[in-house]
Design a protein around this motif. Structure first.
Motif, PDB file in Angstrom:
ATOM      1  N   ALA A   1      90.374  54.327 -42.227  1.00  0.00           N
ATOM      2  CA  ALA A   1      90.215  55.558 -41.457  1.00  0.00           C
ATOM      3  C   ALA A   1      91.561  56.181 -41.099  1.00  0.00           C
ATOM      4  O   ALA A   1      91.650  56.972 -40.176  1.00  0.00           O
ATOM      5  CB  ALA A   1      89.401  55.275 -40.192  1.00  0.00           C
ATOM      6  N   ASP A   2      92.592  55.843 -41.850  1.00  0.00           N
ATOM      7  CA  ASP A   2      93.902  56.431 -41.570  1.00  0.00           C
ATOM      8  C   ASP A   2      94.108  57.737 -42.324  1.00  0.00           C
ATOM      9  O   ASP A   2      95.234  58.206 -42.461  1.00  0.00           O
ATOM     10  CB  ASP A   2      95.013  55.428 -41.894  1.00  0.00           C
ATOM     11  N   VAL A   3      93.036  58.298 -42.811  1.00  0.00           N
ATOM     12  CA  VAL A   3      93.082  59.636 -43.412  1.00  0.00           C
ATOM     13  C   VAL A   3      91.923  60.420 -42.797  1.00  0.00           C
ATOM     14  O   VAL A   3      90.989  59.830 -42.263  1.00  0.00           O
ATOM     15  CB  VAL A   3      92.923  59.569 -44.948  1.00  0.00           C
ATOM     16  N   PRO A   4      91.962  61.727 -42.878  1.00  0.00           N
ATOM     17  CA  PRO A   4      90.830  62.499 -42.347  1.00  0.00           C
ATOM     18  C   PRO A   4      89.539  62.099 -43.034  1.00  0.00           C
ATOM     19  O   PRO A   4      89.530  61.835 -44.241  1.00  0.00           O
ATOM     20  CB  PRO A   4      91.220  63.950 -42.691  1.00  0.00           C
ATOM     21  N   HIS A   5      88.468  62.034 -42.276  1.00  0.00           N
ATOM     22  CA  HIS A   5      87.203  61.649 -42.871  1.00  0.00           C
ATOM     23  C   HIS A   5      86.080  62.506 -42.289  1.00  0.00           C
ATOM     24  O   HIS A   5      86.263  63.205 -41.300  1.00  0.00           O
ATOM     25  CB  HIS A   5      86.925  60.153 -42.672  1.00  0.00           C
ATOM     26  N   VAL A   6      84.950  62.445 -42.934  1.00  0.00           N
ATOM     27  CA  VAL A   6      83.871  63.372 -42.597  1.00  0.00           C
ATOM     28  C   VAL A   6      82.537  62.634 -42.467  1.00  0.00           C
ATOM     29  O   VAL A   6      82.371  61.510 -42.943  1.00  0.00           O
ATOM     30  CB  VAL A   6      83.721  64.460 -43.685  1.00  0.00           C
TER      31      VAL A   6
END
Lengths: 202, 202
Positions: free
Chosen positions: B159-164
């Motif tokens: 979750a160290d990147v944008p997620h949706v």
DNA sequence: TACGACCGTTCCGTTTACGGAACGATTTCA
DNA sequence: TGAAATCGTTCCGTAAACGGAACGGTCGTA
């Protein structure tokens, strides 16, 4: 496989594949063409005489517009057939295991069959269970003082005493269960349910 | 690899396999031993340089006590909803928080409203999210490469990147989300595991 | 009745996934 | 400090999954 030389893949996969193909009115040749694989591959697969690679399975599943699990027959797909009653009331699938210096967490998906009460023996001291009901009504917690919870409700208890799970209302119930095992002792690793899926512990 | 010579199996499978293995504290050698496969096979699989057979996948999934779909993670089907609309699509309820020396765990119940796409910014490095779908169809994961999952399916991602998160098919969807935030033991980034509050909005 | 189109199966050469062994790097312990 | 154990990777011969081609069988059509 490695040693016995008589490896044979589950013939149910072949039967299921053929069923899906025929349900779509596709010929074997046409499916092979759409999937971009050889006819020999599809034929061998339907007869259970090949042990397909993941790439082959992806290609065929995509051509049939089904998830791969529809071919591999993972647990989870009710799909009729097969008697769901197996003598145990709780069918659990291990989703994840997290191992940390302080504790191990095991995340399960539970399917609780109605009309039966599943008892679970005491876990070592310090173990806690956290159950979130997602469907049906579940009576759970310490055997001495169980609680009833419906969808959206959440129950936690210390699992160092015998505890129970039961679906109420004659319906199958579903839940996510998180088991936390502290590491104050020499932790037995993921020893839970080493038999594979559909272990009935928790 | 029929016509193009560049087929490579999805590297996510390797990453996921390694994650599951390490979560259980198993060495590569030990997993190979338990699964009855060669170390070269496990190694190659984790590196994405092999295209495993179904038999190999079964053996490894069984040794890890997970369903095979936990490893294969079907690449999602076509998106169902039209153009997503932004908004507070996700109603989350914090069920539990576990704080351990190694990590903090937060367990949420999600209700995802249909037709909208909820974006979540990147969490600190090391944070992982683990979502188990209990109703409806959810498209979730890294914003760059989301996955689609239905009831009973499980998705994990860093979750160290944008997620949706988005519910497909015009229905409200439900899920249980577990967020694991490791505690900074190296001291590299000073902000030791206090990511709890911002995680509260998934 | 011959013929072409398609079916599913079988044969075959090529490609490659397999397990075992060897390797260097770490770790453990005497 | 050396020997033993174990780690994960790489090399390699073998087994087998692969796609293409050839086969016989069945169906329309001329």
């Amino acid at each position: 496989m490695g040693t016995d030389g008589t490896s044979r893949i589950d013939p149910a996969i072949g039967r299921r594949l053929r069923g899906l193909r025929e349900a779509r009115g596709l010929s074997l040749s046409e499916l092979a063409r759409r999937a971009g694989v050889g006819k020999a591959t599809v034929s061998g697969l339907e007869h259970g005489t090949r042990n397909p690679t993941l790439e082959t399975m992806y290609a065929i599943a995509a051509a049939l517009s089904v998830p791969m699990s529809a071919l591999t027959l993972d647990p989870g797909a009710p799909a009729g057939a097969a008697s769901p009653v197996r003598g145990t009331a709780v069918l659990s699938t291990l989703l994840e295991v997290f191992r940390d210096p302080g504790a191990t967490y095991e995340m399960f998906r539970l399917r609780i069959l109605p009309g039966v009460e599943q008892a679970s023996p005491a876990h070592p001291p310090g173990v806690t269970e956290h159950l979130s009901v997602v469907g049906g009504t579940i009576r759970t917690g310490p055997a001495a003082a169980p609680l009833t919870a419906g969808p959206g409700e959440h129950v936690s208890w210390a699992a160092d005493v015998p505890h129970v799970y039961a679906a109420l209302g004659g319906e199958e119930a579903h839940a996510i269960l998180l088991i936390r095992t502290p590491h104050d002792r020499q932790g037995a690793a993921g020893a839970a349910g080493s038999a594979g899926e559909q272990a009935a512990q928790a």
